[in-house]
Design a protein around this motif. Structure first.
Motif, PDB file in Angstrom:
ATOM      1  N   LEU A 249       0.843  -1.171   0.016  1.00 52.67           N
ATOM      2  CA  LEU A 249       0.152   0.083   0.052  1.00 52.67           C
ATOM      3  C   LEU A 249       1.089   1.291   0.082  1.00 52.67           C
ATOM      4  N   SER A 250       1.845   1.141   0.426  1.00 53.61           N
ATOM      5  CA  SER A 250       2.788   2.437   0.777  1.00 53.61           C
ATOM      6  C   SER A 250       3.438   2.657  -0.724  1.00 53.61           C
ATOM      7  N   ALA A 251       3.844   1.521  -1.439  1.00 57.58           N
ATOM      8  CA  ALA A 251       4.175   1.517  -2.798  1.00 57.58           C
ATOM      9  C   ALA A 251       3.355   2.304  -3.753  1.00 57.58           C
ATOM     10  N   GLY A 252       1.957   1.805  -3.481  1.00 59.37           N
ATOM     11  CA  GLY A 252       0.919   2.706  -4.037  1.00 59.37           C
ATOM     12  C   GLY A 252       0.473   3.993  -3.983  1.00 59.37           C
ATOM     13  N   ASP A 253       0.927   4.076  -2.726  1.00 62.78           N
ATOM     14  CA  ASP A 253       0.913   5.946  -2.186  1.00 62.78           C
ATOM     15  C   ASP A 253       1.684   6.657  -2.916  1.00 62.78           C
ATOM     16  N   GLU A 254       2.663   6.135  -3.539  1.00 64.74           N
ATOM     17  CA  GLU A 254       4.025   6.748  -4.181  1.00 64.74           C
ATOM     18  C   GLU A 254       3.420   7.277  -5.637  1.00 64.74           C
ATOM     19  N   LEU A 255       2.526   6.732  -6.150  1.00 61.84           N
ATOM     20  CA  LEU A 255       1.899   6.926  -7.364  1.00 61.84           C
ATOM     21  C   LEU A 255       0.550   7.562  -7.325  1.00 61.84           C
ATOM     22  N   ILE A 256      -0.099   7.199  -6.267  1.00 60.17           N
ATOM     23  CA  ILE A 256      -1.464   7.747  -6.164  1.00 60.17           C
ATOM     24  C   ILE A 256      -1.633   8.058  -4.825  1.00 60.17           C
ATOM     25  N   THR A 257      -1.463   9.071  -4.592  1.00 62.00           N
ATOM     26  CA  THR A 257      -1.570   9.816  -3.299  1.00 62.00           C
ATOM     27  C   THR A 257      -2.965  10.174  -2.741  1.00 62.00           C
ATOM     28  N   ASN A 258      -3.206   9.930  -1.245  1.00 63.06           N
ATOM     29  CA  ASN A 258      -4.238  10.224  -0.733  1.00 63.06           C
ATOM     30  C   ASN A 258      -5.603   9.444  -1.170  1.00 63.06           C
ATOM     31  N   PRO A 423       1.796  19.969   8.834  1.00 60.75           N
ATOM     32  CA  PRO A 423       1.087  19.823   7.507  1.00 60.75           C
ATOM     33  C   PRO A 423       1.887  19.317   6.469  1.00 60.75           C
ATOM     34  N   THR A 424       1.509  18.515   5.406  1.00 59.89           N
ATOM     35  CA  THR A 424       2.265  17.983   4.224  1.00 59.89           C
ATOM     36  C   THR A 424       1.728  18.871   3.103  1.00 59.89           C
ATOM     37  N   ARG A 425       2.697  18.656   1.980  1.00 60.27           N
ATOM     38  CA  ARG A 425       1.938  19.181   0.518  1.00 60.27           C
ATOM     39  C   ARG A 425       0.655  18.955   0.412  1.00 60.27           C
ATOM     40  N   ASN A 426       0.373  17.773   0.759  1.00 62.68           N
ATOM     41  CA  ASN A 426      -1.022  17.077   0.318  1.00 62.68           C
ATOM     42  C   ASN A 426      -2.111  17.919   1.013  1.00 62.68           C
ATOM     43  N   SER A 429      -4.726  22.370   0.230  1.00 63.58           N
ATOM     44  CA  SER A 429      -6.101  22.738  -0.278  1.00 63.58           C
ATOM     45  C   SER A 429      -6.808  22.882   1.009  1.00 63.58           C
ATOM     46  N   VAL A 430      -6.455  22.542   2.204  1.00 61.72           N
ATOM     47  CA  VAL A 430      -7.241  22.718   3.375  1.00 61.72           C
ATOM     48  C   VAL A 430      -7.111  24.260   3.821  1.00 61.72           C
ATOM     49  N   PHE A 431      -5.631  24.556   3.952  1.00 58.96           N
ATOM     50  CA  PHE A 431      -5.537  26.059   3.995  1.00 58.96           C
ATOM     51  C   PHE A 431      -5.832  27.113   3.058  1.00 58.96           C
ATOM     52  N   PHE A 432      -5.883  26.748   1.720  1.00 57.57           N
ATOM     53  CA  PHE A 432      -6.253  27.583   0.397  1.00 57.57           C
ATOM     54  C   PHE A 432      -7.885  27.780   0.909  1.00 57.57           C
ATOM     55  N   GLN A 433      -8.620  26.723   1.048  1.00 53.87           N
ATOM     56  CA  GLN A 433     -10.191  26.867   1.298  1.00 53.87           C
ATOM     57  C   GLN A 433     -10.404  27.608   2.506  1.00 53.87           C
ATOM     58  N   LYS A 453       0.421  29.944   3.591  1.00 52.21           N
ATOM     59  CA  LYS A 453       0.687  28.652   4.217  1.00 52.21           C
ATOM     60  C   LYS A 453       0.360  27.558   2.958  1.00 52.21           C
ATOM     61  N   ALA A 454      -0.667  27.748   2.264  1.00 52.58           N
ATOM     62  CA  ALA A 454      -0.980  26.961   1.139  1.00 52.58           C
ATOM     63  C   ALA A 454       0.208  26.949  -0.017  1.00 52.58           C
ATOM     64  N   LEU A 455       1.017  28.241  -0.272  1.00 54.47           N
ATOM     65  CA  LEU A 455       1.778  28.499  -1.154  1.00 54.47           C
ATOM     66  C   LEU A 455       2.981  27.711  -0.438  1.00 54.47           C
ATOM     67  N   GLU A 456       3.327  27.970   0.627  1.00 50.78           N
ATOM     68  CA  GLU A 456       4.573  27.303   1.523  1.00 50.78           C
ATOM     69  C   GLU A 456       4.557  25.662   1.163  1.00 50.78           C
ATOM     70  N   LEU A 457       3.430  25.138   1.244  1.00 50.01           N
ATOM     71  CA  LEU A 457       3.110  23.756   1.047  1.00 50.01           C
ATOM     72  C   LEU A 457       3.454  23.316  -0.288  1.00 50.01           C
ATOM     73  N   ASN A 458       2.702  24.086  -1.346  1.00 50.22           N
ATOM     74  CA  ASN A 458       2.711  23.961  -2.710  1.00 50.22           C
ATOM     75  C   ASN A 458       3.170  25.054  -3.443  1.00 50.22           C
ATOM     76  N   PRO A 459       4.226  25.509  -3.692  1.00 52.19           N
ATOM     77  CA  PRO A 459       4.603  26.714  -4.210  1.00 52.19           C
ATOM     78  C   PRO A 459       4.093  26.893  -5.495  1.00 52.19           C
ATOM     79  N   ASP A 460       4.044  26.126  -6.460  1.00 51.88           N
ATOM     80  CA  ASP A 460       3.541  26.326  -7.584  1.00 51.88           C
ATOM     81  C   ASP A 460       2.118  25.927  -8.098  1.00 51.88           C
TER      82      ASP A 460
END
Length: 603
Positions: A249-258, A423-426, A429-433, A453-460
């Motif tokens: 399952l962890s291997a799957g998380d690498e390609l399909i997150t959350n 918080p992680t990159r994933n 969207s919580v902070f953005f919303q 904070k949303a940009l800190e987690l996901n700058p682009d």
């Protein structure tokens, strides 16, 4: 979804072509005009071949298959031997999930080369469902040049052999199969599934592992990849290898997150329960072939082909959760939310995918106007698993659509508490919303830190860049930084009309009117009929002296159903134009940044 070039090309061939069966000759035999919508037709009043045929074609174009079926049957009353009507009726029946009735027509049309691929699959599936595997094998003859059809035929033939008790022969057939490189994700998964069904645990483990480590193949066919991850985890868990199951399952998380089903299966394994395999029979395996290929082809413009594959799949495996969820998504895109709700509600309660269906059900209920029911449904989901951040995002989307920004802010406050201090990159969207909720409540001192904070987690992230940059420019703050953010968002999404509009409006707010016109004209080409963009373009035209065009754009904005608060201002501009630049610049523009669109809410 990412697709390989080969699959992108193949999506336009094979079964896809059959959905474009031409009725040119039949249509040219009448001068009657096609109705705008099948809803305007009363089935009982249709009293001619032409009327029934045109009504059926309109219903089919609207993906209103129940009415299409009725009108095609009515047309056949007038012309019982019309071959193309029979073809269309058969496909409409299959698209509507009426497999048994469609299969009767498939038998009648078995020798018709125009629909040979549809009838061969239908008749083979009917035979497999009846346990007549030898009969199914006869229907699966294919000698054509199409790689996709050849792969599908080989996979279905292999599963038919499994049904006949020839598992080893089926495995050898797939192991020896030659074809394009993109075959591997499908062949390896099916080899693993067949090995698992016939009791070859080592062979299943090897094939599933090869599938899970095939990241390129997984990007081509993520639905098949997800099935492989869950199959490997299930196999290891049932063999008593708990850690290996969790590693899969962890291997799957690498390609399909959350991915919620991974989480649900992980919880089941950690609790010491033995999960149920996705495929346990030859019939389920054959159904999975159509699901896998349909999922890989799923993209804009291919919905009809995908739906046909998936409805065939359901004929053999009605409770396949991923098939039901994919069908629900297609129904939503087709503007059929009630049909989507039917699919979501059929997902078994015991499935790891049940929570995804429940989240989508809540969102779709809101789309149908059942906002209170949607809110209650999603609140119940949050209560059942307060740590599932996706539930807060789904509930927040409903609150945003209802413009209940206070409740939306409180919802995301809880989500942030659940996320905790790391918080992680994933979680961007919580902070953005939450930032959007506070911005709408005019609490900028709370909104701005969340956007940052949303940009800190996901700058682009282009939505965040656009929203924060637009807000700064609109408030006459950090103008150059805000403009740079919007430019970057446009670079990331050059075809997004809303983001291009932000760039045009930023230039306008900075007094760079010629540049504003250029960008806003481009925005209106990308997103025609949007009231806000038309309004902005009208303002820009006025400032460069194109006053007649400005008035025309404002009138178009008014005709495009703007938000109620915009209407008086637009009407005033139509009557009086804009004030002098000095007076306009002194006014505080209270127009908020554009909210994220519906596409961003999906779970």
């Amino acid at each position: 979804m990412r697709q390989s070039p080969a699959l992108r090309i193949l999506a336009g061939t094979a079964l896809a072509l059959l959905l474009g069966v031409s009725f040119t000759q039949a249509a040219s035999s009448t001068k009657a005009a096609a109705p705008e919508s099948s809803e305007s037709f009363d089935y009982g009043t249709v009293d001619s071949f032409a009327g029934a045929f045109l009504a059926a074609r309109t219903a089919e174009a609207d993906r209103d298959y129940p009415n299409a079926i009725q009108f095609y049957k009515k047309a056949l009353d007038f012309s019982p031997n019309e071959l193309e009507l029979q073809q269309r009726l058969m496909i409409a029946l299959f698209m509507n999930g009426d497999f048994d009735e469609g299969a009767k027509l498939a038998k009648l049309l078995e020798k018709d080369p125009a629909v040979e691929r549809v009838t061969s699959v239908a008749l083979s599936f009917q035979a497999i469902r009846d346990g007549s595997y030898a009969k199914a094998m006869k229907s699966l003859k294919y000698e054509g040049p199409n790689d996709l059809d050849r792969l599908m035929n080989e996979l279905l033939t292999a599963w038919t052999k499994v049904g006949e008790g020839k598992g080893k022969e089926a495995l050898k057939q797939l192991q020896d199969l030659k074809g394009p490189s993109w075959y591997s994700i499908f062949t390896n998964y099916n080899i693993g599934a067949i090995a698992s069904v016939v009791g070859d645990e080592d062979g299943a483990r090897k094939a599933f592992t090869e599938t899970v480590t095939d990241k390129n193949g997984g990007a081509t066919a993520p639905d098949t990849y997800a099935r492989a991850v869950m199959a490997l985890a299930t196999l290891e868990a049932n063999a008593g290898n708990k850690q290996k199951a969790l590693d899969a399952l962890s291997a799957g998380d690498e390609l399909i997150t959350n991915f919620a089903p991974f989480k649900a299966l992980r919880d089941e394994i950690e609790a010491g329960r033995k999960p149920k395999p996705v495929i346990e029979t030859a019939a389920q395996g054959a159904a999975g072939v159509l699901f896998s290929i349909g999922g890989a082809l799923n993209r804009d413009g291919a919905e009809d082909t995908v739906m046909l594959y998936l409805q065939f799949s359901r004929a053999l495996d009605k409770e396949a959760a991923d098939t039901l969820i994919l069908l629900g998504g297609i129904a939503e895109k087709a503007g059929q939310p009630n049909k989507a709700i039917e699919f979501y509600r059929q997902v078994p309660e015991t499935s790891p995918m049940r929570r995804i269906s429940e989240l989508q059900l809540g969102l779709t209920l809101a789309e149908t106007g059942k906002v209170d029911e949607a809110r209650a449904h999603l609140q119940k989901l949050i209560a059942s698993d307060p740590k599932d951040v996706r539930s807060y995002l789904a509930y927040g989307s409903v609150l945003s659509d209802a413009k209940d920004y206070a409740a939306m802010a409180a919802n995301y406050d809880k989500a942030v508490e659940v996320i905790g201090p790391a918080p992680t990159r994933n979680h961007w969207s919580v902070f953005f919303q939450r930032g959007i909720a506070y911005e709408r409540l005019k609490k900028w001192d709370k909104a701005e830190p969340d956007f940052n904070k949303a940009l800190e987690l996901n700058p682009d992230q282009p939505q965040v860049l656009n929203y924060l940059g637009y807000s700064w420019v609109d408030m006459n703050r950090n103008l150059q930084q805000g403009l740079d953010m919007i430019k970057k968002a446009v670079e990331l999404r050059p075809d997004d009309g809303y983001i291009v509009d932000s760039l045009g409006w930023a230039y306008y707010r900075m007094g760079r009117f010629d540049e504003a016109v250029t960008e806003l004209e481009r925005a209106i080409e990308l997103k025609a009929g949007d009231a806000t963009i038309n309004d902005h373009l009208g303002d820009a035209y006025w400032r460069v002296g194109r006053k007649l065009e400005a008035t025309f754009q404002w009138k178009r904005a008014l005709a495009s159903e703007p938000e109620e608060a915009q209407v008086p201002a637009i009407q005033a501009k139509i009557e009086k134009g804009l004030p002098p630049i000095e007076a306009d610049a002194a006014k505080v523009n209270a127009e908020p940044a554009a909210e994220p669109k519906k596409d961003d809410k999906k779970t």
